[in-house]
Design an enzyme around this catalytic site. Structure first.
Site, PDB file in Angstrom:
ATOM      1  N   PHE A 112    -142.333   0.913 -59.137  1.00 38.53           N
ATOM      2  CA  PHE A 112    -142.853   2.213 -58.748  1.00 38.53           C
ATOM      3  C   PHE A 112    -142.006   3.367 -59.285  1.00 38.53           C
ATOM      4  O   PHE A 112    -142.332   4.520 -59.070  1.00 38.53           O
ATOM      5  CB  PHE A 112    -142.917   2.330 -57.223  1.00 38.53           C
ATOM      6  CG  PHE A 112    -143.495   1.107 -56.560  1.00 38.53           C
ATOM      7  CD1 PHE A 112    -144.825   0.781 -56.717  1.00 38.53           C
ATOM      8  CD2 PHE A 112    -142.693   0.265 -55.804  1.00 38.53           C
ATOM      9  CE1 PHE A 112    -145.368  -0.347 -56.123  1.00 38.53           C
ATOM     10  CE2 PHE A 112    -143.219  -0.863 -55.201  1.00 38.53           C
ATOM     11  CZ  PHE A 112    -144.560  -1.169 -55.362  1.00 38.53           C
ATOM     12  N   SER A 113    -140.905   3.048 -59.967  1.00 33.45           N
ATOM     13  CA  SER A 113    -139.943   4.058 -60.367  1.00 33.45           C
ATOM     14  C   SER A 113    -140.426   4.861 -61.563  1.00 33.45           C
ATOM     15  O   SER A 113    -141.054   4.334 -62.478  1.00 33.45           O
ATOM     16  CB  SER A 113    -138.602   3.395 -60.707  1.00 33.45           C
ATOM     17  OG  SER A 113    -137.702   4.324 -61.250  1.00 33.45           O
ATOM     18  N   PRO A 167    -137.901  -4.159 -53.980  1.00 31.82           N
ATOM     19  CA  PRO A 167    -137.690  -3.751 -55.376  1.00 31.82           C
ATOM     20  C   PRO A 167    -138.432  -2.472 -55.736  1.00 31.82           C
ATOM     21  O   PRO A 167    -139.629  -2.329 -55.468  1.00 31.82           O
ATOM     22  CB  PRO A 167    -138.224  -4.940 -56.177  1.00 31.82           C
ATOM     23  CG  PRO A 167    -137.990  -6.105 -55.278  1.00 31.82           C
ATOM     24  CD  PRO A 167    -138.248  -5.586 -53.883  1.00 31.82           C
ATOM     25  N   CYS A 168    -137.684  -1.550 -56.365  1.00 30.77           N
ATOM     26  CA  CYS A 168    -138.252  -0.235 -56.650  1.00 30.77           C
ATOM     27  C   CYS A 168    -138.744  -0.108 -58.078  1.00 30.77           C
ATOM     28  O   CYS A 168    -139.503   0.806 -58.392  1.00 30.77           O
ATOM     29  CB  CYS A 168    -137.208   0.854 -56.382  1.00 30.77           C
ATOM     30  SG  CYS A 168    -135.762   0.771 -57.464  1.00 30.77           S
ATOM     31  N   GLN A 169    -138.333  -0.993 -58.995  1.00 33.99           N
ATOM     32  CA  GLN A 169    -138.684  -0.812 -60.395  1.00 33.99           C
ATOM     33  C   GLN A 169    -140.183  -0.686 -60.651  1.00 33.99           C
ATOM     34  O   GLN A 169    -140.594   0.091 -61.504  1.00 33.99           O
ATOM     35  CB  GLN A 169    -138.122  -1.973 -61.243  1.00 33.99           C
ATOM     36  CG  GLN A 169    -136.622  -1.970 -61.355  1.00 33.99           C
ATOM     37  CD  GLN A 169    -135.969  -2.788 -60.260  1.00 33.99           C
ATOM     38  OE1 GLN A 169    -136.553  -3.026 -59.209  1.00 33.99           O
ATOM     39  NE2 GLN A 169    -134.746  -3.219 -60.498  1.00 33.99           N
TER      40      GLN A 169
END
Length: 438
Positions: free
Chosen positions: A78-79, A74-76
């Site tokens: 660090f986005s 999941p990237c959220q």
């Protein structure tokens, strides 16, 4: 044969990339486990791979023996588009689930994908924590920052690819290249000075458009009429235009379109001056500008009609007042399209929340891009089956990886590290495979 697992699989973009690389090199492969928590994404995965991924990675009890691990975790957390809470966000801790699996199963290598913000989050400490954890498990780690627009895919999408190899640092010939900063820079720079110009063609948005789009993707008659009036009937003026109320530049605003009522040229000029000047540092450091007092407004608007213009804009609700301070009423979320793509350049980054509101003008007709066009912007082959629910398809494609980038990363990794990879018993290959690679 490469036995691999596909974690946080989404709709299988990383799997497609790895399998395409293996096919080109003549390597046999088999996915022995896939995991994805989103039910609709699992439906799309099943449509294309004939298997329904297991659910939450934390609930999987048994994992078969495997050689290679794929994970677009999941990237959220660090986005740049999110709150950047990193490991303070529950989703951020899912990296440690990857760490547990690698520790328990000791694969030969892995590929992890995430947003570019991972490298800079918390002053770089989050990224350092991840690399340190992988290194302590005995893996050499290399990472690449790559832009999809450099890989024959017309989308400005920079992502980080972390590659690990048991016992040594992976050899790679690919180099990080974040590409053009935006669609305007892409047109100005072209392919000059680009590290990838000798390897790939460069597509633009017009190359991924469907010949005929269903009428349901066309803008409504009312919105089309507003757009046409705002641009004086010159539809090419929409190319590259963003519809947003709190930014200037190459933008159209609700007051330009007359969404809440027609505005005079003087009123439009005032609103444009307001959104430009409210971002000045002298008025404060708020990201999208701050509310301004009448005295502050008078420092950049000098005409005697100020009072009547403000009253008219307050009445039409383009402007709001609170405590003697004025600010625009931002209505960008109400637009059917928030960005019209330039057919002669690249798309902005697809996101799960806004992919369905990207637009294009074809034959003087404004419309939204279709799910298939979104898939092409991510490099998915036309034979890939999309979810029949458009809302789900747009969301899934906004979250997906760009398939050709993963393919090229894996080709580079496999070609340059095959002797090391092949030392393990599980990676022993037939003469045909070894000859094809070497």
């Amino acid at each position: 044969m490469i036995k691999f697992i596909d974690l946080f699989a989404g709709i299988g973009g990383m799997r497609l990339g790895l399998e395409a690389a293996c096919q080109e090199l003549g390597i046999d492969y088999r996915c022995v486990l896939s995991s994805e928590i989103d039910a609709k994404a699992c439906e799309t995965y099943n449509l294309n791979f004939g298997e329904n991924p297991q659910g939450d990675i934390r609930s999987i009890q048994q994992i078969p023996e495997f050689d290679f691990l794929l994970a677009g975790f999941p990237c959220q957390p660090f986005s740049y588009a999110g709150k950047q809470e990193g490991f303070g966000d529950t989703r951020g801790t899912l990296f440690f689930e990857i760490e547990k699996i690698i520790k328990a199963h000791n694969p030969t290598g892995f590929l992890l994908e995430n947003v570019r913000g991972l490298t800079s989050h918390d002053g770089g400490r989050t990224f350092q924590t991840i690399v340190k954890a992988l290194s302590e498990l005995g893996y050499g780690v290399r990472y690449l920052l790559l832009n999809s627009s450099n890989f024959n895919v017309p989308q400005n999408r920079v992502r980080i690819y972390l590659l690990g190899l048991k016992g040594q640092t992976p050899n790679l010939t690919l180099q990080s290249d974040k590409g053009a900063a935006d669609s305007h820079a892409f047109k100005q720079i072209g392919i000059q000075g680009n590290l990838f110009r000798q390897y790939f063609q460069f597509k633009t948005v017009k190359d991924i458009l469907e010949e005929e789009a269903d009428r349901k993707y066309f803008c409504s008659a009312e919105f089309t009429q507003m757009l046409g009036k705002a641009i004086g009937g010159n539809w090419q003026k929409l190319n590259g235009v963003r519809l947003i109320d709190f930014r200037g530049g190459n933008s159209l605003h609700s007051w330009d379109l007359g969404i809440k009522g027609e505005c005079s040229e003087a009123e439009r000029n005032f609103m444009n001056l307001l959104i430009a000047n409210r971002r000045k540092k002298s008025f404060g450091s708020h990201k999208d500008g701050k509310s301004l007092t009448l005295e502050q407004i008078k420092t950049f608007y000098f005409k005697p009609d100020l009072a009547s213009i403000i009253d008219s804009l307050l009445d039409k609700k383009y402007l709001k007042e609170k405590g003697g301070k004025y600010s625009p009423v931002c209505g960008n979320m109400s637009f059917e399209v928030f960005k019209f793509l330039d057919p002669d350049s690249i798309s902005i980054t697809l996101t799960s929340s806004d992919a369905h509101r990207l637009g294009i003008v074809v034959n003087n007709q404004p419309r939204r891009i279709t799910p298939r066009e979104c898939a092409r912007l991510q490099g998915f082959p036309d034979g890939y089956r999309l979810h029949p629910d458009d809302s789900a398809a747009y969301r899934q494609l906004g979250n997906a990886v760009t398939v050709p980038v993963v393919k090229e990363v894996m080709l580079d990794y496999l070609k340059n590290n095959w002797s090391q990879l092949n030392r393990g018993k599980r990676w022993q290959n037939s003469p045909r495979e070894i000859a094809a690679i070497l």
